[in-house]
Scaffold this motif. Structure first.
Motif, PDB file in Angstrom:
ATOM      1  N   GLN A 149      -5.789  -0.035  -0.239  1.00 46.83           N
ATOM      2  CA  GLN A 149      -6.358  -1.160   0.508  1.00 46.83           C
ATOM      3  C   GLN A 149      -7.344  -2.014  -0.316  1.00 46.83           C
ATOM      4  O   GLN A 149      -7.142  -3.220  -0.475  1.00 46.83           O
TER       5      GLN A 149
ATOM      6  N   ASN B  56      -5.416   8.968   6.168  1.00 47.63           N
ATOM      7  CA  ASN B  56      -5.389   7.745   6.999  1.00 47.63           C
ATOM      8  C   ASN B  56      -5.330   8.136   8.477  1.00 47.63           C
ATOM      9  O   ASN B  56      -6.002   7.544   9.315  1.00 47.63           O
TER      10      ASN B  56
ATOM     11  N   GLU C 180      -7.905   3.871  -5.896  1.00 46.14           N
ATOM     12  CA  GLU C 180      -8.679   3.264  -4.809  1.00 46.14           C
ATOM     13  C   GLU C 180     -10.179   3.222  -5.151  1.00 46.14           C
ATOM     14  O   GLU C 180     -10.661   3.997  -5.995  1.00 46.14           O
ATOM     15  N   ILE C 181     -10.901   2.323  -4.494  1.00 45.66           N
ATOM     16  CA  ILE C 181     -12.355   2.221  -4.671  1.00 45.66           C
ATOM     17  C   ILE C 181     -12.976   3.612  -4.478  1.00 45.66           C
ATOM     18  O   ILE C 181     -12.573   4.355  -3.578  1.00 45.66           O
TER      19      ILE C 181
ATOM     20  N   THR D  45      -6.247   0.775   9.187  1.00 42.79           N
ATOM     21  CA  THR D  45      -7.420   1.290   8.454  1.00 42.79           C
ATOM     22  C   THR D  45      -8.426   0.171   8.230  1.00 42.79           C
ATOM     23  O   THR D  45      -9.348   0.302   7.449  1.00 42.79           O
TER      24      THR D  45
ATOM     25  N   ARG E  23      -6.710  -5.696  -2.098  1.00 43.95           N
ATOM     26  CA  ARG E  23      -7.504  -6.865  -1.687  1.00 43.95           C
ATOM     27  C   ARG E  23      -7.994  -7.613  -2.924  1.00 43.95           C
ATOM     28  O   ARG E  23      -7.936  -8.837  -2.990  1.00 43.95           O
TER      29      ARG E  23
ATOM     30  N   ARG F 159     -23.913  -1.824   3.255  1.00 44.32           N
ATOM     31  CA  ARG F 159     -22.529  -2.220   2.950  1.00 44.32           C
ATOM     32  C   ARG F 159     -22.081  -3.335   3.891  1.00 44.32           C
ATOM     33  O   ARG F 159     -21.393  -4.271   3.472  1.00 44.32           O
TER      34      ARG F 159
ATOM     35  N   LYS G 203     -20.732  -6.543   1.634  1.00 42.45           N
ATOM     36  CA  LYS G 203     -19.666  -5.573   1.327  1.00 42.45           C
ATOM     37  C   LYS G 203     -19.145  -5.731  -0.109  1.00 42.45           C
ATOM     38  O   LYS G 203     -18.763  -4.756  -0.746  1.00 42.45           O
TER      39      LYS G 203
ATOM     40  N   TYR H 104     -16.904  -3.412  -4.635  1.00 40.04           N
ATOM     41  CA  TYR H 104     -15.715  -4.252  -4.830  1.00 40.04           C
ATOM     42  C   TYR H 104     -15.799  -4.966  -6.175  1.00 40.04           C
ATOM     43  O   TYR H 104     -14.810  -5.118  -6.880  1.00 40.04           O
TER      44      TYR H 104
ATOM     45  N   ARG I 125       0.868  -1.168   0.000  1.00 40.64           N
ATOM     46  CA  ARG I 125       0.000   0.000   0.000  1.00 40.64           C
ATOM     47  C   ARG I 125       0.907   1.220   0.000  1.00 40.64           C
ATOM     48  O   ARG I 125       2.086   1.137   0.360  1.00 40.64           O
TER      49      ARG I 125
ATOM     50  N   TYR J  10     -15.745   6.519   8.699  1.00 38.51           N
ATOM     51  CA  TYR J  10     -16.806   5.501   8.831  1.00 38.51           C
ATOM     52  C   TYR J  10     -17.877   5.996   9.801  1.00 38.51           C
ATOM     53  O   TYR J  10     -19.071   5.794   9.596  1.00 38.51           O
TER      54      TYR J  10
ATOM     55  N   LEU K 297     -11.952   8.456   4.279  1.00 38.78           N
ATOM     56  CA  LEU K 297     -11.903   7.583   3.107  1.00 38.78           C
ATOM     57  C   LEU K 297     -11.624   8.384   1.831  1.00 38.78           C
ATOM     58  O   LEU K 297     -12.077   9.521   1.700  1.00 38.78           O
ATOM     59  N   GLY K 298     -10.951   7.719   0.914  1.00 41.63           N
ATOM     60  CA  GLY K 298     -10.776   8.262  -0.443  1.00 41.63           C
ATOM     61  C   GLY K 298      -9.935   9.509  -0.492  1.00 41.63           C
ATOM     62  O   GLY K 298      -8.972   9.667   0.264  1.00 41.63           O
TER      63      GLY K 298
HETATM   64  O1  F6P Z   1      -9.184   3.884   4.589  1.00 36.56           O
HETATM   65  C1  F6P Z   1      -8.335   3.741   3.515  1.00 36.56           C
HETATM   66  C2  F6P Z   1      -9.061   3.233   2.300  1.00 36.56           C
HETATM   67  O2  F6P Z   1      -8.121   3.001   1.295  1.00 36.56           O
HETATM   68  C3  F6P Z   1     -10.186   4.144   1.779  1.00 36.56           C
HETATM   69  O3  F6P Z   1      -9.755   5.155   0.892  1.00 36.56           O
HETATM   70  C4  F6P Z   1     -11.148   3.175   1.171  1.00 36.56           C
HETATM   71  O4  F6P Z   1     -12.435   3.685   0.991  1.00 36.56           O
HETATM   72  C5  F6P Z   1     -11.071   2.047   2.163  1.00 36.56           C
HETATM   73  O5  F6P Z   1      -9.729   1.981   2.608  1.00 36.56           O
HETATM   74  C6  F6P Z   1     -11.474   0.713   1.604  1.00 36.56           C
HETATM   75  O6  F6P Z   1     -11.581  -0.219   2.646  1.00 36.56           O
HETATM   76  P1  F6P Z   1     -13.020  -0.759   3.094  1.00 36.56           P
HETATM   77  O7  F6P Z   1     -13.599  -1.362   1.858  1.00 36.56           O
HETATM   78  O8  F6P Z   1     -12.728  -1.746   4.179  1.00 36.56           O
HETATM   79  O9  F6P Z   1     -13.847   0.420   3.566  1.00 36.56           O
END
Ligand code: F6P
Length: 403
Positions: free
Chosen positions: A343, A214, A277-278, A395, A347, A302, A306, A317, A207, A288, A219-220
């Motif tokens: 992250q 972080n 990233e997602i 995270t 995955r 979610r 998920k 995902y 990563r 969160y 997020l994002g």
């Molecule tokens: O928190 C870091 C991160 O890369 C976010 O940008 C992303 O939304 C998240 O992790 C993804 O992890 P999860 O799917 O567990 O929320």
């Protein structure tokens, strides 16, 4: 994506040691990763079970010699048919056995078509005798067996098998011949096998270093590295300088935190948009906790699923898996690549190599400040996590976080 596709039975054909099991495993891993549920059925495994059962239940005297091959094939087919017919999610069954004779293949085709209603695709692996993949100790016995089989072997043939749908791989896929290949899943299989490679190799994943977001649990976004993240970037570079990997390539996401992590590598890092990233859509830039308060319904949905959950105006995902397809095919051919990503994206990539299910994938641990090393031998992948000993926040959102 595969809801409307007709079920498929893949029947492998080839001499012992021609790489059939390897092809079956690789194919099954890829199709499952894409959400096309696939299972391998191998009569040899039934043979072992039947023999153990027999040795436990019968006395040896006066027993007739059993036709173990026929018995194990019958048991294996029974399970294959039952799975393909009765499981709602089942899409592709792979029969991993030799099937060297034309008559035998005709019987199998008829039985499986009638009893499962699936289409049939034959995949034949043709290997030059010197390239047969025999395992060390049994080399001699195996070579003798191969020579005996070779005398009777009837290869698939476009004139003798004009109505069959088939794919022939020569020398594990140096060249490929296809015939009457129809349907979405079969086309996908051809596309994958053209790109697949079976050589030993090592791939590295990391990563980006810890980012400012972080630290705040956001997020994002596109934030910079934290001080510890900058420290990790130089430690990562130091690690790869120390291990001296020949022709190391570095692939990275275009986001700042990933590019800053790749910055010290002399080799110009290759930037892949699909490694971003997602996308958390309306939840980008939130923690969160904030999401659970502002969009409790979204948060719960979610949590329930998920993998399939798609953020409003963002991604799931599953969407990430789909957009990663080009890089996965490149990775099939690659060696000594370091991917610096995020992250969720990592995955998805690691789940492919480690054969993780769609339920497991979104919860896999991909810690910050660690190198994940995947070593591949034919179709066995092993992962090693190497921590570079620089502390960072976690995270990982715990399952059922109850925020
Ligand atoms: O928190 C870091 C991160 O890369 C976010 O940008 C992303 O939304 C998240 O992790 C993804 O992890 P999860 O799917 O567990 O929320």
């Amino acid at each position: 994506m595969f809801n409307d596709s007709k079920k498929l039975t893949v029947i492998l054909v080839g001499l012992p040691g021609s790489g059939k099991t390897c092809i079956a495993k690789k194919l099954s891993r890829y199709l499952n990763w894409k959400g096309c549920f696939t299972k391998i059925f191998c009569p040899d495994l039934y043979l072992q079970k039947l023999k153990v059962l027999e040795s436990k239940t019968s006395c040896m005297d006066g027993q007739e010699e059993k036709d173990w091959n026929t018995l194990s094939m019958a048991e294996c087919l029974k399970d294959l048919i039952c799975w393909l017919k009765n499981s709602l999610e089942a899409k592709v069954a792979i029969l991993d056995s030799e099937n060297l004779l034309r008559d035998q293949r005709a019987l199998l085709k008829k039985k499986l078509e009638t009893e499962t209603g699936s289409s049939i695709l034959f995949i034949e692996s043709v290997c030059n005798i010197n390239q047969i993949l025999v395992d060390g100790e049994n080399t001699f016995a195996c070579e003798r067996r191969v020579q005996q089989y070779q005398l009777r072997y009837e290869s698939l043939d476009e004139l003798l098998d004009p109505n069959y749908s088939f794919l022939k791989l020569f020398d594990v896929n140096k060249s490929i011949v296809t015939r009457n290949v129809e349907g979405h899943i079969s086309a996908l299989i051809v596309y994958f096998l053209i790109n697949a490679r079976f050589h030993s190799r090592t791939l590295y994943f990391s990563r980006h270093g810890e980012s400012e977001y972080n630290l705040q649990g956001i997020l994002g976004g596109d934030s910079d590295l934290s001080l510890r993240g900058v420290e990790y970037a130089s430690k990562l570079h130091e690690y790869f300088t120390g291990v001296k990997i020949e022709n190391l390539q570095v692939w990275t996401s275009p986001l700042k935190r990933a590019r800053q992590t790749a910055q010290l590598f002399e080799e110009k890092a290759k930037i892949w948009k699909c490694l971003e990233e997602i996308k958390a859509g309306i939840c980008e830039g939130m923690t969160y906790q904030q999401i659970s308060e502002l969009y409790p319904e979204e948060f719960r949905s979610r949590e329930k699923d998920k993998y399939n959950y798609r953020y409003p105006r963002g991604e799931s995902y599953y969407d990430v898996v789909v957009r990663l397809e080009p890089i996965m095919l490149e990775l099939e051919r690659a060696n000594n690549v370091l991917i610096i990503g995020h992250q969720a994206v990592l995955r998805c990539i690691l789940a492919y190599f480690l054969g993780k299910s769609t339920e497991e994938l979104p919860f896999m641990e991909v810690p910050l400040h660690s190198v994940l090393k995947i070593s591949a031998m034919a179709d066995d992948y092993h992962m090693q996590t190497i921590s570079l000993n620089i502390s960072a926040v976690s995270t990982q959102l715990p399952f059922n976080a109850n925020l």
